[in-house]
Structures are given as C-alpha cells and as structure tokens.
Design an enzyme around this catalytic site. Structure first.
Site, short mmCIF file in Angstrom:
data_model
loop_
_atom_site.label_atom_id
_atom_site.label_comp_id
_atom_site.label_asym_id
_atom_site.label_seq_id
_atom_site.Cartn_x
_atom_site.Cartn_y
_atom_site.Cartn_z
N GLY A 285 52.85 13.33 -8.49
CA GLY A 285 52.25 13.36 -9.81
C GLY A 285 52.24 11.97 -10.41
O GLY A 285 52.55 10.98 -9.75
N HIS A 286 51.87 11.91 -11.69
CA HIS A 286 51.76 10.62 -12.38
C HIS A 286 52.91 10.38 -13.35
O HIS A 286 52.83 9.52 -14.22
CB HIS A 286 50.43 10.55 -13.14
#
Length: 397
Positions: free
Chosen positions: A242-243
């Site tokens: 994810g970020h």
C-alpha cells in the site's frame, strides 16, 4: 418456611414477567425476507426489507446474515432519516458479494451506503467487492467508471464496525464522511498492490474516529485522512502493500477544513510506498495540519518512511509554479525505527510561503537496505523543528 416460600414465589413471578423483555429484542434473518445464499440471486430487496423492519422496531434489533454468499446487485442505500431505531446490529456470518461486472453498479459510487444513521454496529462477515475487472480497465488506460466504495458511512453517529473482512473493493474499502464517534476494530482489508484507488479506510469531515487492531493490504493508502478530520486515533495497524498512512491530499480548495489531533501509535509498514505522510497540493488554500503524533512505528523496506510533501502536482496540471497554502505545524515523530528502500529516509518538502514549523524528531533510527550499506539521509526544504534523543539519519536542524 411460609416466609421462604412466599419469597420464592415472588422471585419466580418477577422472573416470569421480566423474561419477555430480556428476549424481546427482535432478530431479522435476511433469508426470511427472500435472500438466497447462492451468490447468484440478487438479495438487495431482502436486505432493504430487513433494514426497514429493524428501523420500525422499538427495541434494539439485529439483522442477521447467515453463512453463504449473498449477491447485492446494486447500491444498497440504508437511510436513517425515517429510522426510529438507534440500536441496530448487523451480524454477518456469510459473505456479501458485489456484481463482477462493474457496470452493474453504474455511477452510484457506493455499494453499501449508510446515511444519517445512529447506533449502527456491524460484526463479522466478509465484503467481496469483486473489483478485478474494473482495475484491469483502469490499468489499461481505457475510459472507465470511477468505481464503487464498498462500505460508506455519511453524516452518522456512534458507529461500530468490528471483525469485518473487505476484499477486492472497486474503490475505497471503507469511507467515513461527516461522522462522529466511529470505531473500526479488528478489520482485515485486502486487495492487490496494483489495484488503483483502493484506499483501505478514508476518513474526512469526521471526529472521534478510532481505528485499531487491523491489517490493511491494498493498492493505495492503507488509511487516508482528508479535510475536516479531527480527534483521530489509529493504533496497532499493519500496512502493506500500500501507500502507507497519508494525511492528504489537502489544499485542493481555497476554503478547506483543516486536520488536527491525529495519533498514530504502534504501526508496522512492510514494503509500502510510504510510511507516515502528509501531502498537500501546491496551490493556495487556507487549510492546516496540526497536532499530529506518529509514535512506536516500525518500517520494513519502505520507500519513504517519513515524508511531508507540499509540492504535490501530478502531471504539472492545475498547480504549476504555485505554493501550498496549507500550514503544517506541531507534527511529532517519536520512536520510529526500521529500514528504508531509498537513501532519503526522511523528507520534509514544505511550502515556500508557509514553511512547516514545530516538527519534532525523537528516537529515530532508519537505515538503508541497499547492499552497499550507504547511510540514509534527511532532506529538508522550508522546514523548522527540533530533535531529541538519538536521531538517524541526522536531521536538518
């Protein structure tokens, strides 16, 4: 003896009269309203009917979803506007399934949507957004719909979501917008790392939101925090892929509510693009970010473990040669350790017109995973702050 017998009769009498009230809380099984657990029959009407029955109940009510796969073929809009009940529990043992054809949801932008509800609790179960076809469309560069958020709460109070799994959402997995006092606990959120716009949890215009004991693996932010979020507590979160956790993007609008009183405590980021990030558009705005604490955070092979980026301007459109008006202040990073997959383990790229202030670093140790064992570095622009304890890489002040 007669006295004891009289007391016994009195107790039994009270029990008989009170027992119905203990069991009077109604339970509505969606199968009783026609829902079929075959994953093919559209159960939308059955769910709406169960919601209507629970709303009409005068006592706390439960909507029960048994084991099986229940297809919800369109936007399921659950409104509290005419709902008399402020204590509805939705207990899910099965899986709610979205249509595999993303066109079935059309432009609704939501799959399960609660609006103006109070006291709704969701326990257990799985949401399967079946977003693979839409992601493929987006990744191909074709013109595609925006996609539907799997579970959305708007303008609602006293919400609990516990033990829920959300898989393969078309867009956001969970959205909390305009809400007060929401608890999101023991969640499992999952989508491939290349699934676009599949933020795990997005919170905006909301206060008193708690996110705890959850794991998020997705293609965008694990948790994204938008304008107007305040008193947000995130604890014991595992993120990756994810970020990372992102405050922002902020500052798109000139008149925009700020973000304040955010705590992220005991979090682990594994192989993510970012760790803890503040991101603002490079354009005028009266917004702000203040009183933020990132504490007890572990980074494992993270590209940007600590980052403030106030020059966000993708494709240099709508914001070139401008400066962010969002004021970032009083952000504390405490006991953050682990590995960075780039040399720049800490980046503070702040606004030239509104420099970051009150940045505090304490007990930081971020090393570079490169086999050459190069030292990590900190990059600072328009940032002011202080350091205490052992800080590595060495800060800019």
């Amino acid at each position: 003896m007669a006295y004891t017998k009289a007391i016994l009769i009195l107790i039994l009498t009270l029990f008989c009269y009170s027992s119905p009230s203990l069991s009077a809380n109604p339970t509505y099984n969606v199968q009783s309203f026609g829902a079929k657990p075959d994953g093919k029959s559209d159960c939308t009407k059955a769910f709406l009917s169960a919601w209507g029955a629970a709303c009409a109940a005068t006592a706390p009510a439960t909507i029960y979803v048994p084991k099986g796969r229940f297809l919800l073929g369109s936007n399921v809009y659950l409104s509290g506007k005419l709902c008399k009940n402020t204590a509805i529990t939705i207990r899910i043992d099965g899986t709610l399934v979205a249509p595999s054809d993303y066109n079935a949801l059309g432009k609704t932008e939501h799959w399960l949507q609660f609006e103006r509800v109070t006291g709704v609790s969701i326990y257990g179960g799985t949401l399967d957004g079946q977003g693979a076809q839409l992601w493929a469309c987006k990744n191909s560069g074709k013109s595609c719909p925006k996609g539907a958020t799997s579970l959305a709460f708007y303008n609602s109070n006293n919400i609990v979501v516990s033990g829920l799994s959300s898989l393969n959402s078309q867009m956001f997995h969970i959205l909390v917008d305009g809400c007060h006092n929401a608890k999101l606990i023991n969640l499992q959120i999952s989508a491939p790392g290349n699934s676009p716009n599949t933020d795990g949890i997005h919170v905006q215009q909301s206060s008193g939101v708690t996110i705890m004991n959850s794991h998020v693996a997705t293609g965008d932010d694990c948790v994204s925090i938008g304008p107007g979020a305040s008193n947000l507590w995130i604890e014991n979160l595992a993120c990756g892929p994810g970020h990372g956790i992102s405050i922002g993007s902020l500052g798109w609008d000139m008149q925009e509510a700020g973000v304040q009183n955010v705590t992220v405590k005991t979090a682990t980021f594994s192989g993510t693009e970012n760790g803890v990030r503040v991101k603002t558009w490079a354009r005028p705005s009266n917004g702000f970010v203040r009183d933020v604490l990132f504490q007890h955070v572990s980074m494992i092979n993270v590209q940007n473990p600590i980052i403030i980026d106030q020059n966000y301007c993708p494709d240099h459109q709508n914001c070139p040669n401008q400066s962010s008006g969002v004021r970032v202040s009083q952000v504390t990073y405490k006991n953050i350790k682990g590995t960075s997959s780039t040399q720049a383990a800490m980046t503070f790229r702040c606004s030239s017109s509104n420099p970051c202030s009150g940045i505090k670093l304490q007990d930081i140790k971020l090393t570079y995973v490169n086999t050459l064992r190069r030292p990590t570095v900190a990059y600072c622009q328009n940032a002011r702050g202080s350091s205490s304890g052992s800080v590595y890489p060495r800060s800019c002040w």
